[in-house]
Write a protein that holds these residues in place. Structure first.
Motif, PDB file in Angstrom:
ATOM      1  N   UNK A   1       0.844  -1.192   0.000  1.00 51.91           N
ATOM      2  CA  UNK A   1       0.000   0.000   0.000  1.00 51.91           C
ATOM      3  C   UNK A   1       0.883   1.247   0.000  1.00 51.91           C
ATOM      4  N   UNK A   2       0.504   2.250  -0.826  1.00 50.95           N
ATOM      5  CA  UNK A   2       1.220   3.516  -0.829  1.00 50.95           C
ATOM      6  C   UNK A   2       0.784   4.361   0.353  1.00 50.95           C
ATOM      7  N   UNK A   3      -0.496   4.336   0.681  1.00 53.20           N
ATOM      8  CA  UNK A   3      -1.033   5.029   1.834  1.00 53.20           C
ATOM      9  C   UNK A   3      -2.285   4.282   2.288  1.00 53.20           C
ATOM     10  N   UNK A   4      -3.097   4.936   3.082  1.00 56.76           N
ATOM     11  CA  UNK A   4      -4.255   4.230   3.640  1.00 56.76           C
ATOM     12  C   UNK A   4      -5.262   3.816   2.584  1.00 56.76           C
ATOM     13  N   UNK A   5      -5.245   4.455   1.403  1.00 56.80           N
ATOM     14  CA  UNK A   5      -6.287   4.189   0.418  1.00 56.80           C
ATOM     15  C   UNK A   5      -5.780   3.699  -0.920  1.00 56.80           C
ATOM     16  N   UNK A   6      -4.513   3.885  -1.248  1.00 58.87           N
ATOM     17  CA  UNK A   6      -4.013   3.538  -2.573  1.00 58.87           C
ATOM     18  C   UNK A   6      -3.003   2.395  -2.481  1.00 58.87           C
ATOM     19  N   UNK A   7      -3.095   1.507  -3.502  1.00 58.84           N
ATOM     20  CA  UNK A   7      -2.245   0.326  -3.524  1.00 58.84           C
ATOM     21  C   UNK A   7      -0.922   0.645  -4.203  1.00 58.84           C
ATOM     22  N   UNK A   8       0.089  -0.194  -3.872  1.00 53.02           N
ATOM     23  CA  UNK A   8       1.385  -0.097  -4.523  1.00 53.02           C
ATOM     24  C   UNK A   8       1.424  -1.062  -5.702  1.00 53.02           C
ATOM     25  N   UNK A   9       2.456  -0.969  -6.499  1.00 55.95           N
ATOM     26  CA  UNK A   9       2.578  -1.827  -7.680  1.00 55.95           C
ATOM     27  C   UNK A   9       2.697  -3.291  -7.296  1.00 55.95           C
ATOM     28  N   UNK A  10       3.330  -3.563  -6.146  1.00 58.84           N
ATOM     29  CA  UNK A  10       3.515  -4.959  -5.729  1.00 58.84           C
ATOM     30  C   UNK A  10       2.178  -5.662  -5.451  1.00 58.84           C
ATOM     31  N   UNK A  11       1.134  -4.888  -5.122  1.00 51.10           N
ATOM     32  CA  UNK A  11      -0.168  -5.508  -4.838  1.00 51.10           C
ATOM     33  C   UNK A  11      -0.754  -6.215  -6.058  1.00 51.10           C
ATOM     34  N   UNK A  12      -0.372  -5.773  -7.242  1.00 52.91           N
ATOM     35  CA  UNK A  12      -0.940  -6.365  -8.449  1.00 52.91           C
ATOM     36  C   UNK A  12      -0.621  -7.851  -8.576  1.00 52.91           C
TER      37      UNK A  12
END
Length: 624
Positions: free
Chosen positions: A278-289
């Motif tokens: 997660x980049x922050x509380x609401x947005x995902x990071x690239x690794x989540x894909x």
């Protein structure tokens, strides 16, 4: 009523390309009709016997499917007989198969279930399409809904796991236990997911743990389809010994709980050392894909295996579960852009809650269905038992009632013989006549008992042509002493006729005797006492016999009950005479009813079919 029924089931092994067709035989009374082909005529009431032609037999749900198509027909019993021998017989008492083919994990999906599943797929597709335009719109302040969502999902998945474990306890299939552990694993991971969700339950002291929430969700996403794949792999495994079920349940539950706790604890304490999802509380990071990609691959593999098998209802509902989870992951990770608390994200959560509920609802429906069938079977068994007890009570009471008359006559004749012999000059001839009457009454009592047994067996033996006029005269001669003692005028009004009645003389004689005795008793309370036995012929019913009295008559509210067993208006009555008389008349193909007599009194009339035509010089046309 007559219906045609087609019955066919595809064989469990789809690779054989065969169809399992069943022949349905229908039993009417004492005979049996076995139709050819796959069509049969059914009339109510009937007994249905289905016989499978292929190894493995027919599943119990197919029998229910056949029964549900017999509109307006209620079969008395369904017996399923397999080519494999007696071990595969379906119990006619409980309606449950010994090999439990009616259960969710063994019965094939019905047409209704397939339609429901298709409707769910269509609705889910429509919802996904409708939510797509606004999928990335953030619904601020909806964090408060997450504890309720988590509690609902935890409760639903725990209930599903509990029902599956209970299913395993009764029928220890390793595949079912594996599936139960999958639902338990997913349920237990809901707790750390909710506790670590940012901004929801920070009061517990966990603080902001963005990565822990994402990693717990990833473990749930990947772990559950792995359990389903394990379930599919163990479907062919034989059932475990029933004595080991409890220990296996305890071991597997503890192992699953330990694995969920260890993974959750490891993720939480190493939150700052894990690669960010997660980049922050609401947005995902690239690794989540990577997580949705792996999850989708596992879902597709499991779906393809379930589609290839399609051997039971549980597989169908698991396919819908995987389809719902697939829609959820697409909404959460792609359509919503991975934005938490957005419209697409909440729609995906709704799909997740739906996926957790599907198998639970199916299990509850199965449980209610089995309970309902068991309740109906128990009620039917109770009715059969009560019917047998009532028949025994009626037979014993009828024997006591019908034997009373010849026994009373025997006592009267015995007292008369003693008086004749006690005189200073004994009247041997009169005493001998009384003793002969005692012998005759004894034989008559024996015949009454024998014929009562025949009546309750509904047997037609010991029937033949008889002279109804002579039968009436014999009854009146036996009843004359009782009438004289009660000061009742007893007479016959028999029209001359030339008809032949086929019947049992002892049964019909006893039935008329009961009616005459009741009529004599009814006139005791009036001044003008008269009982008339009439015999007429009417067309087309045949012969009509009526016993009329000048008593007070029968109240209208009692007429519907006077023929019921054990119902009587006399303090010393047993309430069996009229019931016995009606049973005798109806067993001979006639009917018995009661009418009023003008100006007062009652008339009990019954009809008897005659052999051949009706010829009478003095044919009466009374309908009284």
């Amino acid at each position: 009523m007559e219906q045609f029924v087609d019955f066919e089931r595809e064989d469990a092994s789809r690779s054989t390309g065969r169809s399992n067709r069943a022949q349905v035989s229908v039993r009417y009374g004492h005979g049996m009709i076995v139709p050819t082909g796959e069509r049969c005529r059914l009339r109510a009431p009937c007994d249905v016997i289905c016989t499978s032609s292929l190894r493995g037999g027919m599943r119990g749900s197919n029998i229910s499917a056949v029964m549900s198509r017999l509109d307006g027909i209620t079969p008395n019993r369904s017996d399923l007989v397999h080519a494999g021998g007696a071990g595969n017989e379906r119990s006619a008492t409980t309606g449950l198969r010994s090999d439990d083919q009616d259960l969710l994990n063994s019965s094939p999906p019905s047409t209704t279930q397939k339609k429901i599943a298709l409707a769910m797929v269509v609705v889910m597709t429509i919802v996904v399409v409708a939510a797509t335009p606004a999928a990335r719109y953030v619904l601020s302040g909806t964090e408060a809904l997450l504890p309720g969502y988590a509690a609902a999902r935890l409760l639903v998945e725990l209930m599903t796991a509990a029902l599956l474990i209970a299913h395993f306890a009764a029928h220890p299939s390793p595949a079912i236990l594996t599936l139960a552990n999958g639902y338990l694993f997913s349920a237990l991971l809901v707790v750390p997911w909710a506790l670590t969700f940012p901004g929801v339950l920070e009061a517990f002291g966990l603080g902001p743990t963005d990565q822990s929430t994402a990693y717990v969700a990833a473990i749930r996403r990947i772990g559950f389809p792995l359990f389903i794949l394990a379930y599919l792999a163990r479907r062919s495994a034989p059932q475990l010994p029933s004595g080991t079920a409890a220990s296996r349940i305890l071991t597997s539950v503890l192992a699953t709980a330990a694995a969920a706790a260890a993974l959750s604890w490891g993720v939480i304490i190493n939150d700052d050392q894990l690669p960010p999802l997660m980049l922050n509380e609401r947005r995902i990071a690239a690794a989540w894909n990577i997580v949705p990609s792996v999850s989708i691959v596992l879902y597709v593999i499991a779906l393809s295996l379930l589609w290839r098998r399609r051997t039971c209802s549980l597989d169908l509902w698991l396919a819908i579960v995987l389809g719902t989870l697939l829609a959820e992951i697409v909404l959460l990770s792609y359509i919503s852009g991975g934005i938490r608390l957005s419209v697409g994200w909440w729609t995906g959560r709704a799909f997740g809650l739906l996926s957790a509920s599907i198998v639970l609802v199916a299990l509850l429906v199965e449980s209610m269905s089995l309970y309902s069938r068991l309740a109906r079977s128990v009620a039917a068994e109770r009715r059969v038992r009560e019917s047998r007890l009532s028949a025994m009570e009626a037979m014993s009471a009828t024997v006591a009632h019908e034997v009373t008359q010849p026994v009373a006559s025997m006592v009267t004749n015995a007292n008369a013989a003693l008086r004749w012999l006690d005189k200073p000059r004994p009247e041997i001839g009169e005493a001998e006549g009384a003793l002969r009457r005692i012998v005759d009454d004894g034989h008559r009592a024996g015949e009454v008992i024998s014929n009562i047994r025949t009546l309750f067996r509904k047997d037609a033996r010991d029937r033949g042509p008889l002279d109804i006029r002579q039968l009436i005269e014999d009854v009146l001669s036996r009843s004359r002493r009782e009438a004289e003692a009660a000061r009742v005028l007893l007479r016959a009004d028999v029209a001359p006729c030339d008809v032949v009645v086929i019947g049992n003389p002892v049964q019909l004689s006893q039935a008329i005797s009961n009616l005459v005795a009741n009529a004599i008793d009814a006139t005791r309370s009036v001044a003008e006492r008269e009982v008339v036995v009439r015999c007429d012929t009417i067309v087309p019913e045949g012969l009509t016999v009526s016993v009329e009295d000048t008593g007070p008559g029968i109240a209208s509210d009692l007429r519907k009950r006077i023929f019921e067993p054990f119902f009587t208006t006399r303090p010393d009555g047993m309430g069996m005479g009229l019931m016995f008389s009606r049973a005798v008349v109806e067993s001979h193909g006639g009917r018995l009813w009661v009418d009023d007599v003008v100006p007062r009194g009652a008339a009990f009339r019954f009809t008897l079919p005659v052999l051949g035509g009706i010829e009478s010089e003095g044919r009466a046309t009374r309908n009284g």
